[in-house]
Motif scaffolding. Sequence first.
Motif, mmCIF file in Angstrom:
data_model
loop_
_atom_site.group_PDB
_atom_site.id
_atom_site.type_symbol
_atom_site.label_atom_id
_atom_site.label_comp_id
_atom_site.label_asym_id
_atom_site.label_seq_id
_atom_site.Cartn_x
_atom_site.Cartn_y
_atom_site.Cartn_z
ATOM 1 N N GLN A 113 77.920 7.658 91.906
ATOM 2 C CA GLN A 113 79.163 7.390 90.962
ATOM 3 C C GLN A 113 79.278 8.466 89.741
ATOM 4 N N ARG A 132 80.512 11.457 91.474
ATOM 5 C CA ARG A 132 81.874 11.265 91.602
ATOM 6 C C ARG A 132 83.023 11.270 90.672
ATOM 7 N N MET A 133 82.368 10.829 89.610
ATOM 8 C CA MET A 133 83.401 10.905 88.281
ATOM 9 C C MET A 133 83.445 12.183 87.533
ATOM 10 N N ALA A 159 83.273 14.778 89.459
ATOM 11 C CA ALA A 159 84.479 15.784 90.273
ATOM 12 C C ALA A 159 85.869 15.349 89.714
ATOM 13 N N GLU A 160 86.102 14.010 89.447
ATOM 14 C CA GLU A 160 87.392 13.683 89.010
ATOM 15 C C GLU A 160 87.842 14.100 87.299
ATOM 16 N N ARG A 161 86.898 14.688 86.872
ATOM 17 C CA ARG A 161 87.105 15.238 85.435
ATOM 18 C C ARG A 161 87.048 16.823 85.222
#
Length: 797
Positions: A130, A133-134, A136-138
């Motif tokens: 997690q 993954r987070m 990569a989203e920021r």
Amino acid sequence: MMRRKNARMGTRKKVHAFVRVKPTDDFAHEMIKYGDDNKSIDIHLKKDLQRGVVNNKQTDWSFKLDGVLHNASQDLVYETVAKDVVAQALNGYNGTIMCYGQTGAGKTYTMTGATENYKHRGILPRALQQVFRMIAERPTHAITVRVSYLEIYNESLFDLLSTLPYVGPSVTPMTIVENPQGVFVKGLSVHLTSQEEDAFSLLFEGETNRIIASHTMNKNSSRSHCIFTIYVEAHSRTLSDEKYITSKINLVDLAGSERLGKSGSEGRVLKEATYINKSLSFLEQAIIALGDQKRDHIPFRQCKLTHALKDSLGGNCNMVLLTNIYGEAAQLEETLSSLRFASRMKLVTTEPAINEKYDAERMVKNLEKELVLLKQELAIHDSLANRTLVNYDPMDEIQIAEINSQVRRYLEGTLDEIDIINLRQIQEVFNQFRVVLSQQEQEVEATLRRKYTLIDKNDFAAISAVQKAGLVDVDGHLVGEPDGQGFGLGVTPYSTKPGKKSKSKKMFKEQLGSLARKEGAGSPVSGKDLEVSTSKTQLTPSSKEGDVKELPLRDRETSSIEPLPSDSPKEESRPPRPSTPPPKPVAFEDFKNERGSEINRIFKENKSILNERRKRASETTQRINAIKREMDMTEGALNFQRSLREKQGEYENKGLMIIDEEEFLLILKLKDLKKQYRAEYQDLRDLRAEVQYCQHLVDQCRHRLLTEFDIWYNESFFIPEDMQVSLKPASGIRPGMVPISRLVALGEDDQDKFSQLQQMMLPEGPDSISFYNAKVKTEQKRNYLKTMMGLQQGHRK
């Protein structure tokens, strides 16, 4: 780097407590009841009739919790317990997730899971996934992740990642230290992880080093408390670069409490159980004190566990407790004890806040930059507002004289800097620099004319006079050059002409460049290397004139040397191995004559080149010393002639000093010696650079020779016969390609299992590739350790 925390505090909140019931076929339905909202659990015990009719012993208990997980999957457990804590960690909030319960109740399975099946992974690997993954989203944030793995075994601290080759065991014992930023373990290694697979590898490495034991209630019982910590640091790419946020996630897998009568522990396991129960008792005391608002002192220092978790227990942290219990009637007393602990934990309050920090160095740089901009804006504002302090009128003679005085003092060193007032003043400062420079040139020329006789090139009569004396060349050009000591005429020897030296140096560069192109494009010769007359090649002795003969290119950097072909016979024709390995000196001589002959030849050639360069440098030093002695003698004679001239009286002709022929020849000789001295000294500098580089090549060859010998010696005399199959030419490993210290025996069966596992599982879980890659690396290391242990045992036999 200095840091300070933001003073903003968070709001107080209760600790979340969840219960997970271990699945069993013998569930006590009559004794354990769940609430309709799955947030309460009721325990009922039948009265013991043997104690009589009057029996006031409590038989019913009810516990209010944040959730009860019965027959829950690993996915549901993570979504309910840990997902929000991990998500808030990337926003700057600390988080702690703790698994508590009786031995064998499923704490380690809940926290770590089963590495054999991706679906059964626990909270810890899911939290790592997690986090990345987070990240990569920021894309607007630069986020770094670090991890550490601490084990508390028998009240001693151990680093589970100390077995990594770049860490090594700690010399001093680890200690828990407190500072204004919080509690940390001194000596615990923290590892930077840039991708998910690296984090999994560290997790599996630590799990391999955990201490486990077997007893009646659990075949793989954890005998220590383990704290896996994820450190997150986030810098914004769009906002201020001086402020950033930090956070950490503590994932705690506590050792299980056990009753010695049920577990049947003995010996070492009994001692471990005593330490475990003692530390858990101290943990419960700290929780009771935290839940009592009237208590001023919290006993955190009673044991290493509570001291290490001081920040997590009632501090700046989002705290979640997951209690693992049995659902069987035989374990009901331990289940009640675990539920009491969970209910006490719900009374504890924490005060989570965003950990905002400031980089002091970046703050100072930003303030300095802002100060410069403000000064520039103020100057523009003054100019637009026609301030009286800013003067744009032409400067008068007094102001120009003051600037001239400032420039002279600045050049003399008595003035550190010249204050800038406006644009006109800047232009006048540069103008005065030019004036002062012109005046100094005129003064130097006048001084030379007062001391020496200068001949104009257009004065043909004077030129013909000195030409008869052999002081000019056939073209009528004067030779010689001025220096800092005086000015004179002289004929420069051919060996010291700058043109010859540059020509030799150019030939040396061209030959090295052509040789590098012939050898191949794999190791280009850079221009920087040629500037010092060296390159990453083997150097050859030069002739007396300094020319370089052509030789083949040799010995690149060790890292780029291609594996040399082995001259030894094939495996089938290899002689039988002796019963005992020969002494290393004897084996080393055989190696130099056989497989290491090429490296040994390069080593000898480079060593001969090094000795030749050292000899040339020594000869050049002797010549420099001889020239220096002759210069001193010439200067003594020249000073004597000058003192004699002063005693006899100086003669002038039209303002020019008249000197005799002997003094004039001494001046020319001194100028010639100085030129020779400069040329020889430059040659010495070049030779020293070549000697230094040749020494580097010799050291590399020596290291390569010894390394190859160790590989050959181990492969020839220590690897068992049954392992020689993997070193045959048809196999994937060639002799000498892999050192024995790095030999990893991964059988075809393991590879086949891994490939089948990927084909079977990856279509169901496409995100599992990092998990399985880390798993296979861990398995390879285990096989490597087993192989090395087998080699050592075979060698002892």
